[in-house]
Motif scaffolding. Structure first.
Motif, PDB file in Angstrom:
ATOM      1  N   VAL A 227      30.264  29.344  56.707  1.00 51.46           N
ATOM      2  CA  VAL A 227      29.035  29.109  56.339  1.00 51.46           C
ATOM      3  C   VAL A 227      29.154  27.844  54.948  1.00 51.46           C
ATOM      4  O   VAL A 227      29.776  28.201  54.486  1.00 51.46           O
ATOM      5  CB  VAL A 227      28.101  30.097  55.572  1.00 51.46           C
ATOM      6  N   TYR A 228      28.580  26.887  55.284  1.00 52.90           N
ATOM      7  CA  TYR A 228      28.946  25.562  54.368  1.00 52.90           C
ATOM      8  C   TYR A 228      27.322  25.201  53.969  1.00 52.90           C
ATOM      9  O   TYR A 228      26.599  24.650  54.758  1.00 52.90           O
ATOM     10  CB  TYR A 228      29.791  24.491  54.947  1.00 52.90           C
ATOM     11  N   ARG A 229      27.044  25.626  52.546  1.00 52.31           N
ATOM     12  CA  ARG A 229      25.631  25.359  52.044  1.00 52.31           C
ATOM     13  C   ARG A 229      24.556  25.717  52.994  1.00 52.31           C
ATOM     14  O   ARG A 229      23.655  25.023  53.090  1.00 52.31           O
ATOM     15  CB  ARG A 229      25.595  23.833  51.815  1.00 52.31           C
ATOM     16  N   GLY A 230      24.939  26.985  53.317  1.00 50.10           N
ATOM     17  CA  GLY A 230      23.850  27.756  54.106  1.00 50.10           C
ATOM     18  C   GLY A 230      23.881  27.258  55.573  1.00 50.10           C
ATOM     19  O   GLY A 230      23.322  27.934  56.415  1.00 50.10           O
ATOM     20  N   ALA A 231      24.681  26.296  56.005  1.00 52.82           N
ATOM     21  CA  ALA A 231      24.774  26.017  57.694  1.00 52.82           C
ATOM     22  C   ALA A 231      25.841  26.660  58.128  1.00 52.82           C
ATOM     23  O   ALA A 231      26.783  26.676  57.688  1.00 52.82           O
ATOM     24  CB  ALA A 231      24.814  24.352  57.718  1.00 52.82           C
TER      25      ALA A 231
ATOM     26  N   TYR B 257      28.381  27.796  60.958  1.00 55.02           N
ATOM     27  CA  TYR B 257      29.132  27.407  61.993  1.00 55.02           C
ATOM     28  C   TYR B 257      29.870  28.372  62.615  1.00 55.02           C
ATOM     29  O   TYR B 257      30.395  29.355  62.235  1.00 55.02           O
ATOM     30  CB  TYR B 257      30.224  26.363  61.527  1.00 55.02           C
TER      31      TYR B 257
ATOM     32  N   VAL C  45      33.126  29.576  64.562  1.00 51.53           N
ATOM     33  CA  VAL C  45      34.123  28.958  65.129  1.00 51.53           C
ATOM     34  C   VAL C  45      34.650  30.035  66.178  1.00 51.53           C
ATOM     35  O   VAL C  45      35.131  30.879  65.947  1.00 51.53           O
ATOM     36  CB  VAL C  45      35.216  29.126  63.842  1.00 51.53           C
TER      37      VAL C  45
END
Lengths: 427, 112
Positions: free
Chosen positions: B45-49, B51, B53
């Motif tokens: 999770v990057y800034r709520g987005a 992904y 993997v």
């Protein structure tokens, strides 16, 4: 002519250097967040903004910002007054209690970083030449006049200053409107002009180097002491207030951003911590000298929450603000600017000030937002028509570092082979 | 001669190396790999987005051994790399036509 205060002068020279350090700090903060194939371009957009805007500032930018207001209207300074700084850069000129060149240097760094901030919204896909053209025009048409509105006080550098500072009386100590709302609105406009990156919202665009992001955020925080406490233009009590509030609000925003992540996503992330720090710094910027310590904590905490929640907007609304310039700088700038009218000492709603200051803050914020957004849309569109703003799909997929700078950020194993092709031009 | 290729969990590399040494295998090549099988990837999770993997980091070991040592070597790898949980990896064996030691020019089993 006022006498030079040596303590003030020493602090302001250090502050100017601190604000300069924010620009490489921003470059690393942004650079770590993009994919490895565009890290150099991301860093270069900040570095080149410093190079270009510093030159423009010396040539005519300072004059547009701090020259006597044309027609005493408060919209734009007289560009001819300090053209080339010929009358100010000498050992005898004084502004306030510091040498004129020190004040000029300090304010010039503000212009450079404001332009650099915008680049976060157009990661991976803007022609480098078009970016430079944009940076020069935007600084000239948007930043210099808006800084005049906000930072040029009557009878400080020139007799008549800007309308927000003097006629409206909105409070913006270190640039919540002139720097952050300004850059945030411009970032939104430019992201719309350039369109989405290939694969936006579908393919993963993970930050390639989070330690770089953390280092950048730390350098930003460090430099921000110069940005905020330096905006006292003196080594005094007001600088001290701004200094502690630059710690309190920032710390609170880091915590509240992490809390939002923990509740919403299940994990507190390092990117969240770095983002919270910057959101807090942005929000306290206009307010750092107008609130007490608790007010600063409240502003920071609110900014951390609202900025964290705003990040998702770009996916809902479909604009590719790549590194969240809107969510962090526009939203953070609005929070700080408006909350002066809520928690500001003596002027705020909660401190017996009524709604008068809040209305002024909203007018100042709205004016800068609207002007910056519309002017940036026009500038961006014109550049796109004349020279094309965006790189080709092939170049974007190969990576803008190789396509536009003929370099790559990392050589982790020495296995690329090959030799010098042709004569070395640098020799 | 046979080429044994093993895909294992990265943290099991030391155990597998020790086990192979114990059965007399002295040379091996290790590379970092990523792949997917029944073990599912993870979410970042990057800034709520979020992904997903898909590819999981693994280590690939390659060794070439004499036919007589294949069973012992495979057994050593499988025992050492086993955790009993999904995603432990695979081991496969293919025939090798020839092998040459670069330093001396020796070939065949003398080169092992």
């Amino acid at each position: 002519m006022a006498a030079i205060d040596t303590g003030d002068t020493a602090w302001m020279m250090i502050s100017a250097a601190l604000v300069l350090l924010m620009i490489p700090g921003l470059a690393l903060f942004y650079g770590g967040m993009v994919r490895s194939k565009s890290v150099l371009n991301m860093i270069m957009m900040s570095f080149s903004a410093l190079g270009l805007v510093a030159v423009l500032w010396i040539l005519y930018g300072f004059s547009i910002t701090f020259g006597n207001s044309v027609g005493d209207a408060g919209y734009v300074g007289d560009v001819t007054e300090f053209l080339g700084l010929t009358t100010l850069v000498n050992a005898d000129s004084v502004i306030g209690t510091i040498p004129a060149p020190v004040f000029i240097a300090f304010q010039g760094m503000f212009a450079a970083i404001t332009v650099a901030l915008i680049s976060g919204s157009i990661a991976d896909r803007a022609k480098f030449g078009a970016w430079l053209v944009f940076a020069g025009i935007w600084a000239t048409v948007v930043y210099f006049p808006v800084a005049h509105w906000v930072f040029a006080f009557d009878d400080f550098v020139a007799t008549t200053g800007g309308w927000i500072a003097n006629d409206l009386g909105a409070i913006d100590f270190a640039g919540g409107t002139a720097v952050h709302i300004n850059a945030g609105a411009a970032g939104l406009a430019l992201a719309i002009i350039l369109g989405k990156r290939i694969g936006f919202g579908k393919t993963p665009m993970r930050p390639h180097n989070l330690p770089l992001v953390m280092l950048g955020a730390a350098l930003l925080w460090f430099g921000w002491f110069g940005f905020n406490a330096g905006s006292a233009v003196g080594s005094n009590g007001l600088a001290g207030v701004a200094f502690i509030n630059t710690i309190g609000a920032t710390a609170a925003a880091m915590l509240s951003w992490l809390l939002v992540e923990k509740i919403r996503d299940g994990h507190a992330t390092s990117l969240g911590a770095a983002s919270g720090v910057v959101a807090g710094l942005v929000a306290i910027t206009p307010a750092c000298a107008s609130v007490n310590a608790i007010g600063a904590l409240v502003i920071g905490a609110v900014a951390g929450i609202l900025c964290a929640l705003s990040v998702g907007l770009k996916f809902k609304l479909g604009y590719d603000d790549s590194l969240d310039v809107v969510a962090v700088h526009l939203v953070g700038g609005l929070v700080g600017t408006l909350m002066i009218g809520v928690v500001g000492v003596e002027v705020g709603l909660f401190d017996g000030g009524g709604t008068e200051q809040l209305v002024k803050q909203a007018i100042g914020a709205g004016a800068v937002l609207a002007y910056s957004f519309i002017a940036t849309l026009i500038i961006g569109k014109l550049i796109d028509i004349v020279m094309g703003f965006r790189i080709s799909a092939d170049e974007e997929q190969a990576g803008i570092d190789v396509s536009y700078h003929a370099e790559r950020g990392y050589e982790l194993s020495d296995s690329s082979q090959g030799g010098l092709s042709g004569a070395s031009k640098g020799a | 001669m046979k080429l044994i290729t093993a895909i294992i969990k990265p943290f099991k590399l030391d155990d597998v190396k020790t086990a192979l040494t114990a059965v007399g295998v002295n040379g091996l090549t290790v590379s970092e790999a990523s792949g997917m099988g029944r073990q599912r990837g993870h979410v970042e999770v990057y800034r709520g987005a979020e992904y997903a993997v898909d590819l999981v980091p693994k280590v690939r070991i390659e060794i070439v051994v004499d036919d007589a040592e294949v069973a012992a070597a495979v057994d050593a790898i499988v025992k050492a790399a086993n955790t009993g949980k999904i995603g432990d990896g695979k081991v496969w064996v293919v025939p090798v036509e020839s092998i040459v030691r670069v330093r001396t020019g020796e070939s065949g089993t003398a080169a092992l």
